[in-house]
Design a protein around this motif. Structure first.
Motif, PDB file in Angstrom:
ATOM      1  N   CYS A  99     -10.074  12.075  -3.398  1.00  0.00           N
ATOM      2  CA  CYS A  99      -9.546  12.380  -5.083  1.00  0.00           C
ATOM      3  C   CYS A  99      -8.111  12.480  -4.665  1.00  0.00           C
ATOM      4  O   CYS A  99      -7.300  11.589  -5.186  1.00  0.00           O
ATOM      5  CB  CYS A  99     -10.179  13.111  -5.365  1.00  0.00           C
ATOM      6  SG  CYS A  99     -11.225  13.154  -5.926  1.00  0.00           S
ATOM      7  N   LEU A 100      -7.355  12.985  -3.483  1.00  0.00           N
ATOM      8  CA  LEU A 100      -5.569  13.253  -3.006  1.00  0.00           C
ATOM      9  C   LEU A 100      -5.617  11.423  -2.668  1.00  0.00           C
ATOM     10  O   LEU A 100      -4.687  11.560  -3.351  1.00  0.00           O
ATOM     11  CB  LEU A 100      -5.193  14.112  -2.308  1.00  0.00           C
ATOM     12  CG  LEU A 100      -5.400  15.539  -3.065  1.00  0.00           C
ATOM     13  CD1 LEU A 100      -5.129  16.531  -1.915  1.00  0.00           C
ATOM     14  CD2 LEU A 100      -4.307  15.502  -3.841  1.00  0.00           C
ATOM     15  N   ASP A 101      -6.481  11.350  -2.136  1.00  0.00           N
ATOM     16  CA  ASP A 101      -6.099   9.739  -1.356  1.00  0.00           C
ATOM     17  C   ASP A 101      -6.227   8.855  -2.529  1.00  0.00           C
ATOM     18  O   ASP A 101      -5.061   8.117  -2.715  1.00  0.00           O
ATOM     19  CB  ASP A 101      -6.914   9.665  -0.883  1.00  0.00           C
ATOM     20  CG  ASP A 101      -6.856  10.070   0.705  1.00  0.00           C
ATOM     21  OD1 ASP A 101      -5.939  10.642   0.884  1.00  0.00           O
ATOM     22  OD2 ASP A 101      -7.906  10.529   1.623  1.00  0.00           O
ATOM     23  N   THR A 102      -6.871   9.118  -3.604  1.00  0.00           N
ATOM     24  CA  THR A 102      -6.849   7.921  -4.727  1.00  0.00           C
ATOM     25  C   THR A 102      -6.201   8.225  -5.683  1.00  0.00           C
ATOM     26  O   THR A 102      -5.033   6.911  -6.094  1.00  0.00           O
ATOM     27  CB  THR A 102      -8.722   8.314  -5.823  1.00  0.00           C
ATOM     28  OG1 THR A 102      -9.736   8.741  -5.007  1.00  0.00           O
ATOM     29  CG2 THR A 102      -8.271   7.204  -6.878  1.00  0.00           C
ATOM     30  N   LEU A 103      -5.482   9.281  -5.440  1.00  0.00           N
ATOM     31  CA  LEU A 103      -3.897   9.691  -6.342  1.00  0.00           C
ATOM     32  C   LEU A 103      -3.186   9.003  -5.975  1.00  0.00           C
ATOM     33  O   LEU A 103      -2.008   8.163  -6.305  1.00  0.00           O
ATOM     34  CB  LEU A 103      -4.010  10.953  -6.378  1.00  0.00           C
ATOM     35  CG  LEU A 103      -2.167  11.353  -7.127  1.00  0.00           C
ATOM     36  CD1 LEU A 103      -3.370  11.001  -9.004  1.00  0.00           C
ATOM     37  CD2 LEU A 103      -2.067  13.102  -6.778  1.00  0.00           C
ATOM     38  N   GLN A 104      -2.727   9.183  -4.516  1.00  0.00           N
ATOM     39  CA  GLN A 104      -1.770   8.496  -4.004  1.00  0.00           C
ATOM     40  C   GLN A 104      -1.894   7.011  -3.086  1.00  0.00           C
ATOM     41  O   GLN A 104      -1.144   5.862  -2.980  1.00  0.00           O
ATOM     42  CB  GLN A 104      -1.541   9.266  -2.413  1.00  0.00           C
ATOM     43  CG  GLN A 104      -1.117  10.825  -2.743  1.00  0.00           C
ATOM     44  CD  GLN A 104      -1.189  11.494  -1.376  1.00  0.00           C
ATOM     45  OE1 GLN A 104      -1.639  11.206  -1.036  1.00  0.00           O
ATOM     46  NE2 GLN A 104      -0.080  12.436  -1.565  1.00  0.00           N
ATOM     47  N   SER A 105      -2.964   6.185  -3.803  1.00  0.00           N
ATOM     48  CA  SER A 105      -3.361   4.809  -2.970  1.00  0.00           C
ATOM     49  C   SER A 105      -1.808   4.393  -4.065  1.00  0.00           C
ATOM     50  O   SER A 105      -1.867   4.364  -4.831  1.00  0.00           O
ATOM     51  CB  SER A 105      -4.249   4.438  -3.281  1.00  0.00           C
ATOM     52  OG  SER A 105      -4.856   4.589  -5.283  1.00  0.00           O
ATOM     53  N   THR A 106      -2.052   2.781  -3.339  1.00  0.00           N
ATOM     54  CA  THR A 106      -1.586   1.602  -3.554  1.00  0.00           C
ATOM     55  C   THR A 106      -2.066   0.755  -5.023  1.00  0.00           C
ATOM     56  O   THR A 106      -2.892   0.217  -4.443  1.00  0.00           O
ATOM     57  CB  THR A 106      -0.958   0.203  -2.486  1.00  0.00           C
ATOM     58  OG1 THR A 106      -0.414   2.319  -1.285  1.00  0.00           O
ATOM     59  CG2 THR A 106       0.166  -0.484  -2.556  1.00  0.00           C
ATOM     60  N   GLU A 107      -1.722   0.324  -5.144  1.00  0.00           N
ATOM     61  CA  GLU A 107      -2.095  -0.457  -6.136  1.00  0.00           C
ATOM     62  C   GLU A 107      -1.241  -1.840  -6.896  1.00  0.00           C
ATOM     63  O   GLU A 107       0.653  -1.373  -6.863  1.00  0.00           O
ATOM     64  CB  GLU A 107      -2.145   0.021  -8.323  1.00  0.00           C
ATOM     65  CG  GLU A 107      -2.847  -0.285  -9.103  1.00  0.00           C
ATOM     66  CD  GLU A 107      -2.973  -0.073 -10.691  1.00  0.00           C
ATOM     67  OE1 GLU A 107      -3.014   0.235 -11.342  1.00  0.00           O
ATOM     68  OE2 GLU A 107      -2.694   1.374 -10.419  1.00  0.00           O
ATOM     69  N   ARG A 108      -1.473  -3.103  -7.000  1.00  0.00           N
ATOM     70  CA  ARG A 108      -1.141  -4.373  -7.420  1.00  0.00           C
ATOM     71  C   ARG A 108      -1.358  -4.953  -8.439  1.00  0.00           C
ATOM     72  O   ARG A 108      -2.576  -4.312  -9.124  1.00  0.00           O
ATOM     73  CB  ARG A 108      -2.207  -4.967  -7.098  1.00  0.00           C
ATOM     74  CG  ARG A 108      -1.833  -5.296  -4.575  1.00  0.00           C
ATOM     75  CD  ARG A 108      -0.897  -6.066  -4.285  1.00  0.00           C
ATOM     76  NE  ARG A 108      -0.055  -6.942  -4.455  1.00  0.00           N
ATOM     77  CZ  ARG A 108       0.977  -7.625  -4.979  1.00  0.00           C
ATOM     78  NH1 ARG A 108       1.654  -6.905  -4.813  1.00  0.00           N
ATOM     79  NH2 ARG A 108       0.844  -9.451  -5.462  1.00  0.00           N
ATOM     80  N   MET A 109      -0.234  -4.678  -9.148  1.00  0.00           N
ATOM     81  CA  MET A 109       0.249  -5.303 -10.119  1.00  0.00           C
ATOM     82  C   MET A 109       0.458  -6.233 -10.961  1.00  0.00           C
ATOM     83  O   MET A 109       1.145  -7.303 -10.094  1.00  0.00           O
ATOM     84  CB  MET A 109       1.517  -4.623 -10.951  1.00  0.00           C
ATOM     85  CG  MET A 109       1.367  -2.708 -10.920  1.00  0.00           C
ATOM     86  SD  MET A 109       3.338  -1.906 -11.273  1.00  0.00           S
ATOM     87  CE  MET A 109       2.882  -1.534 -13.255  1.00  0.00           C
ATOM     88  N   VAL A 110      -0.631  -7.420 -11.013  1.00  0.00           N
ATOM     89  CA  VAL A 110      -0.407  -8.679 -11.130  1.00  0.00           C
ATOM     90  C   VAL A 110      -0.837  -9.159 -12.252  1.00  0.00           C
ATOM     91  O   VAL A 110      -1.975  -8.093 -12.694  1.00  0.00           O
ATOM     92  CB  VAL A 110      -1.470  -9.406  -9.977  1.00  0.00           C
ATOM     93  CG1 VAL A 110      -0.935  -9.307  -8.850  1.00  0.00           C
ATOM     94  CG2 VAL A 110      -3.028  -8.909  -9.844  1.00  0.00           C
ATOM     95  N   ASP A 111      -1.011 -10.367 -12.596  1.00  0.00           N
ATOM     96  CA  ASP A 111      -1.910 -10.743 -13.616  1.00  0.00           C
ATOM     97  C   ASP A 111      -1.868 -10.053 -15.222  1.00  0.00           C
ATOM     98  O   ASP A 111      -0.488 -10.296 -15.804  1.00  0.00           O
ATOM     99  CB  ASP A 111      -3.374 -10.944 -13.861  1.00  0.00           C
ATOM    100  CG  ASP A 111      -4.021 -11.587 -11.974  1.00  0.00           C
ATOM    101  OD1 ASP A 111      -2.724 -12.838 -12.207  1.00  0.00           O
ATOM    102  OD2 ASP A 111      -5.081 -11.364 -11.859  1.00  0.00           O
ATOM    103  N   ALA A 112      -1.848  -9.948 -16.033  1.00  0.00           N
ATOM    104  CA  ALA A 112      -1.943  -9.390 -17.521  1.00  0.00           C
ATOM    105  C   ALA A 112      -1.158  -7.708 -16.762  1.00  0.00           C
ATOM    106  O   ALA A 112      -0.627  -7.078 -17.991  1.00  0.00           O
ATOM    107  CB  ALA A 112      -3.567  -8.450 -17.588  1.00  0.00           C
ATOM    108  N   ASN A 113      -1.306  -7.415 -15.584  1.00  0.00           N
ATOM    109  CA  ASN A 113      -0.872  -6.349 -15.716  1.00  0.00           C
ATOM    110  C   ASN A 113       0.421  -6.077 -15.033  1.00  0.00           C
ATOM    111  O   ASN A 113       0.435  -5.306 -14.173  1.00  0.00           O
ATOM    112  CB  ASN A 113      -1.933  -5.199 -14.452  1.00  0.00           C
ATOM    113  CG  ASN A 113      -1.668  -3.614 -14.737  1.00  0.00           C
ATOM    114  OD1 ASN A 113      -1.137  -2.999 -15.385  1.00  0.00           O
ATOM    115  ND2 ASN A 113      -1.962  -3.076 -13.518  1.00  0.00           N
TER     116      ASN A 113
END
Length: 127
Positions: A99-113
């Motif tokens: 759960c902590l790893d999910t909190l610290q994960s990297t997310e791509r912001m593309v398209d509508a986001n």
């Protein structure tokens, strides 16, 4: 988590009742306060935008099924105690660390986001 948030808000109101738009009381901030830092890097100009948000506690999300399955790919399933055992052979548990790893994960912001970059003055893809 919603109940805890409600209780902490009520405690904060009781400790510091003078204003509804006040900073967190020092007692609650010392006991439960965390500063959540978010960083976004623009793909076009490489500017890193940082945002620090004071929170009362962390909100953890459960990892999605693909992340959970990828974590267990390297280890074989545990053998069941008997051939007729009804217990599953895969581990469906979620750990606090995942759960902590999910909190610290990297997310791509593309398209509508897409992210609005203050340097570029437009919406851009970002990480």
């Amino acid at each position: 988590q919603e109940f805890l948030g409600f209780i902490l808000d009520r405690l904060d109101d009781e400790i510091n009742p003078t204003s509804h738009h006040h900073p967190l009381s020092p007692i609650l901030k010392d006991l439960f306060g965390v500063n959540q830092c978010q960083e976004v890097k623009c793909d076009d100009c490489s500017t890193v935008t940082k945002k620090i948000e004071p929170l009362l506690g962390l909100v953890l999300s459960l990892p999605d099924e693909t992340e959970k399955n990828n974590d267990s790919l390297g280890s074989p399933p545990l053998p069941s105690s008997s051939p007729t055992s009804s217990s599953p052979t895969t581990n469906n548990s979620v750990t606090l660390q995942s759960c902590l790893d999910t909190l610290q994960s990297t997310e791509r912001m593309v398209d509508a986001n897409q992210f609005f970059c203050d340097t570029c003055q437009k919406k851009c893809n970002a990480t």
